[in-house]
Design an enzyme around this catalytic site. Sequence first.
Site, short mmCIF file in Angstrom:
data_model
loop_
_atom_site.label_atom_id
_atom_site.label_comp_id
_atom_site.label_asym_id
_atom_site.label_seq_id
_atom_site.Cartn_x
_atom_site.Cartn_y
_atom_site.Cartn_z
N THR A 245 47.03 50.16 -24.19
CA THR A 245 47.56 48.38 -25.13
C THR A 245 47.69 47.65 -26.13
O THR A 245 46.44 47.86 -26.78
CB THR A 245 47.48 47.32 -23.48
OG1 THR A 245 48.03 47.98 -22.40
CG2 THR A 245 48.48 46.42 -24.36
N CYS B 284 11.47 52.69 -35.66
CA CYS B 284 11.41 51.36 -35.51
C CYS B 284 12.55 49.98 -35.05
O CYS B 284 12.78 49.67 -34.37
CB CYS B 284 9.93 50.07 -35.87
SG CYS B 284 8.47 50.69 -35.66
N GLN C 262 32.77 53.72 -44.50
CA GLN C 262 31.48 53.40 -45.68
C GLN C 262 32.48 53.03 -47.26
O GLN C 262 32.02 52.42 -47.21
CB GLN C 262 30.49 54.24 -46.03
CG GLN C 262 29.30 53.73 -45.16
CD GLN C 262 29.54 52.15 -45.19
OE1 GLN C 262 29.39 51.64 -45.99
NE2 GLN C 262 28.70 52.24 -43.15
N GLY D 156 35.52 52.97 -36.19
CA GLY D 156 35.14 54.16 -36.76
C GLY D 156 34.18 55.81 -35.57
O GLY D 156 35.24 56.88 -35.92
N SER D 157 33.86 54.98 -35.28
CA SER D 157 32.98 56.40 -34.00
C SER D 157 34.19 57.12 -33.20
O SER D 157 34.22 58.32 -32.63
CB SER D 157 32.40 55.68 -33.15
OG SER D 157 30.81 54.45 -33.82
C1 LIG Z 1 46.66 50.18 -13.06
C2 LIG Z 1 46.73 50.35 -14.83
N1 LIG Z 1 45.24 51.44 -15.19
C3 LIG Z 1 45.11 51.34 -16.48
C4 LIG Z 1 46.04 50.32 -17.23
C5 LIG Z 1 45.78 50.75 -18.77
O1 LIG Z 1 44.95 49.82 -19.27
P1 LIG Z 1 44.94 49.47 -21.24
O2 LIG Z 1 46.29 49.44 -21.50
O3 LIG Z 1 44.01 48.01 -21.31
O4 LIG Z 1 44.21 50.08 -21.65
C6 LIG Z 1 46.72 50.00 -16.95
C7 LIG Z 1 47.69 48.86 -17.75
O5 LIG Z 1 48.10 49.17 -18.96
C8 LIG Z 1 47.45 49.48 -15.97
O6 LIG Z 1 48.06 48.54 -15.53
C1 LIG Z 2 29.66 55.87 -42.24
C2 LIG Z 2 30.13 55.82 -40.49
N1 LIG Z 2 30.42 56.23 -39.45
C3 LIG Z 2 31.22 55.84 -38.65
C4 LIG Z 2 30.58 54.39 -38.63
C5 LIG Z 2 31.08 53.75 -36.87
O1 LIG Z 2 31.76 53.03 -37.16
P1 LIG Z 2 32.20 52.10 -35.67
O2 LIG Z 2 30.52 51.60 -35.60
O3 LIG Z 2 32.97 51.07 -36.55
O4 LIG Z 2 32.54 53.04 -34.33
C6 LIG Z 2 29.77 53.48 -39.19
C7 LIG Z 2 28.72 52.11 -38.91
O5 LIG Z 2 28.76 52.04 -38.08
C8 LIG Z 2 29.26 53.97 -40.38
O6 LIG Z 2 28.54 53.40 -41.36
#
Ligand SMILES: Cc1ncc(COP(=O)(O)O)c(C=O)c1O
Ligand SMILES: Cc1ncc(COP(=O)(O)O)c(C=O)c1O
Lengths: 144, 144, 393, 393
Positions: D237, D324, D179, D70-71
């Site tokens: 990927t 807190c 949510q 979500g973020s």
């Molecule tokens: C050299 C290199 N950099 C970046 C990536 C990207 O990694 P990912 O697909 O896990 O985001 C890959 C593979 O896809 C890679 O071989």
């Molecule tokens: C309303 C809302 N937006 C965004 C997020 C972010 O989702 P995530 O933590 O899966 O990135 C959350 C939960 O953490 C959420 O409750």
Amino acid sequence: MEYSEKVMEHFATPHNVGKMEDADGIGEVGNAKCGDIMKMYIKVADGIITDVKFNTYGCASAIATSSMATDMIKGKPVSEALKLTNQAVVEALDGLPAVKIHCSVLAEEAIKAAVKDYYDKNGIEYDPTLFKEDCCHYDHHHAE
Amino acid sequence: MEYSEKVMEHFATPHNVGKMEDADGIGEVGNAKCGDIMKMYIKVADGIITDVKFNTYGCASAIATSSMATDMIKGKPVSEALKLTNQAVVEALDGLPAVKIHCSVLAEEAIKAAVKDYYDKNGIEYDPTLFKEDCCHYDHHHAE
Amino acid sequence: MQVYADNAATTKLSETALQAMMPYLTDTFGNASSLYSLGQDAHHGVQASRAAVAAVLGADTNEIYFTSGGSEADNWAIKGVAELMAKKGKKHIITSAFEHHAVLHTVKKLEEQGFRITYLPVYENGIVKVEDVKNAICEDTALVTIMYANNEIGTIQPVAEIGAVCHEKGVLFHTDAVQAVGHVAIDVKAQNIDLMSMSAHKFHGPKGIGALYCKKGIRLPNLIEGGAQERGRRAGTEAVYAMAGMAAALTEANDALAQNTAKLTALRDRLIDGLLKVESSRLNGDRQNRLPGNVNISFEGVEGESLLLYLDMKGISASSGSACTSGSLDPSHVLLAIGLPHEVAHGSLRLSLCESNTEEEIDYIISCVPEIIERLRNMSPLWERIQKERGNL
Amino acid sequence: MQVYADNAATTKLSETALQAMMPYLTDTFGNASSLYSLGQDAHHGVQASRAAVAAVLGADTNEIYFTSGGSEADNWAIKGVAELMAKKGKKHIITSAFEHHAVLHTVKKLEEQGFRITYLPVYENGIVKVEDVKNAICEDTALVTIMYANNEIGTIQPVAEIGAVCHEKGVLFHTDAVQAVGHVAIDVKAQNIDLMSMSAHKFHGPKGIGALYCKKGIRLPNLIEGGAQERGRRAGTEAVYAMAGMAAALTEANDALAQNTAKLTALRDRLIDGLLKVESSRLNGDRQNRLPGNVNISFEGVEGESLLLYLDMKGISASSGSACTSGSLDPSHVLLAIGLPHEVAHGSLRLSLCESNTEEEIDYIISCVPEIIERLRNMSPLWERIQKERGNL
Ligand SMILES: Cc1ncc(COP(=O)(O)O)c(C=O)c1O
Ligand SMILES: Cc1ncc(COP(=O)(O)O)c(C=O)c1O
């Protein structure tokens, strides 16, 4: 990207592969730089394409469209072969991925080039607008 | 964020919780807005803290530091109680998360405030710099 | 026979990694940021995973930030440093011509935003020259980003030396080590690395998880804002199971590093020698200075996609740098960067091995490739032309 | 008794989702972008998952883009639209005062970059007024981003009406539905939503995977550049197993929606009624217009972290808006936004239920809370003061 079963069938065991020593017309389109060259050979008797062969350098869909397109014109009058569109080839193959449509265009052009060659060699008159130069023609691109 | 076992022990069953009707000194620090108030009561005889009680509104570490700090000054001379530092409380609790260190500061200040109150009530002279006003004192903040 | 020889694309999750993940996919599902016991159990999983990753790389635990993979780590490192340095008027980035797209497309985007990008050449052997890095650094250089090992041709770059040159000139150094982590010994401190990207699925960990090493003291701005996860640097509820899988896989790979390297190097060399027997073939990338599992060979007159689909029919999974496999018109920018003509680049085949490949599998590949090449060449007008040009027809 | 009542933080992975994931964590491990069979099998997993998610939300398959959660989806949508609209000179964003930090910190960052941000009030009931949205829209408004349901107090916003107002004025509308998805019926078209964020772990899917719905035709710039995954919009990927888990969990939640809603609403109302018997307590957020599983109650004179840690000792997992628990000095911005004084906000307790909670568990919570509150109040100088002020002491 994903190929239809039909494409994979024609790719796995392509029809009409080969060269032809005594061809009546030869067409070659595409270019090595772009990764696709199609060369088609036709044998013509009484205005009918009695035999057709192809040689293709290219991806699976280039090979499959060559196979399908040659199937589709074999035994047909030359005039009908000229009407074969790339869409018809795509449909016959149950579709092609969007990025591969150009292969079917290449097949259409290869046939036209072979027919043009046949016309030229035999002094048959034709409407030149039928064979407009296309960006994919090998000779056109080779100079780049 | 994570609490030590010692913190959780003191939080689960805090020592010296309660009020004291006849306290010799009472100190209250912190403020509701920030979520922490500590109130400490001391009973003094012959310069010795014979009893100590606390009431705390606040998080687990506020309760645990109150419990630990009161343990540490009970039975000690007032002069020694004044020397109790927040670091000593933190160490006795086997550490506190960084964001919770202010609770130990509050505990130190609550004790000081109670001692000051005892001094004031009993006309005992002292060096006022011992009790410098701090940003966490309840009265100071309440006006905001 | 089924032979998986595309480990540079992705690897099979190791059994150890899967077992490390299962508790967090079932009972220990709490939110790692929550205070109650279930949350704290998850939190311990996160921290233990971070410590394990850090230990393998010679980093401090707090210098490891989990991400959703290598691409995110690359984007974060490069965009983050760019943002940081732009404030000091530094808007020049040095990279190489054959980086992964996660780096190249990111610097391209920065170029549109007014950054100046220098693309260093990689020469025929696929290795950046340290001297070139040194000469390219300017007053306003914000970052040098050079990959640790190339994903297509497997060539290993002189990372420690590049880092030293950067530090001499006071420039930050990022390396995309996605292909290197778990496959070669890395020590971020000894190798002068400031930021380093990695991705778990390249070393038998799960997909969708990676990490960025970011040296203490670098105040990298966030790419993903939100909650206080990853010490406020990368928001998002922690995928604890994935972190645990990454840590377990990396530890496993690292423990077996010497042994795997020896085994892989032998398999790789056997495969290279076997395939180079095919006429008009060439090895791409330096023969010695390459990843122990990487083989990349071009066959003239054939097109890579057809080659790999015929290989798939034989049960062999491989990869190619042809245009067709990328969906673009041009073949691999990596192969073009080492000077291959387009038509040769189209005919490339990458076979990337892992320690569970066997000699039998290698011999099976060596037996399958030549007949497929012959079949393709027999129907290739390009091969016909090449043969004519060489007077063979 | 162990009672998990923090489902708004995260949920337990459903058995169905785990089963949907297992094939992609084991045999079907191929790279979904690869052409060979193993890759195509993975590709089918991706596409089937995308289609399943789209179907539940009334979207087209190609309008769903997977993200790491979500973020990321929030960051992408907001930064992306900002970048797109800034080119047209539109640099005003409308949001609400009680958004998740993934939205608030993102708009804050944009504010530093020269955007103007309007934070709409949410009133005592925790609901944005459509009229306020309408009045806030200006010539240069780039985006309206209002959450679908609040994560702390569970109040549901008039999304369709807000969307309608936005479209009347030609402004894009994003909603953080993290949510809401899986918990209420959503139809993106009927509800006039242009962009929508979601996260799988909030509906019994895996953590670290989410999605952004982005209406066809919106040319959203990328947040993560690189490979051509997600139709060139989001590199990395594909974590196919996670996508499959998300799709299975969402389908399961959607199929049981009516039934779960009825069950949850009854449990929720029983819990609210039980807890409001405690003296000096109040329900936060609209009583009717709230998520079926959300209970948020403030108890005067106590502090939330202590409350929830004592609850943990009783086996109950819950959450609080106290300062807190966030590590900051201020209590929850959500509770402040609905007008709670700081000291009341510190004493808040969120219990968020799911369909596997039982009546016995609810009754157990109802039996545990009052004694803990009493214990805390007995040692609370704040409660002493409140009682004195009220003449009770
Ligand atoms: C050299 C290199 N950099 C970046 C990536 C990207 O990694 P990912 O697909 O896990 O985001 C890959 C593979 O896809 C890679 O071989
Ligand atoms: C309303 C809302 N937006 C965004 C997020 C972010 O989702 P995530 O933590 O899966 O990135 C959350 C939960 O953490 C959420 O409750």
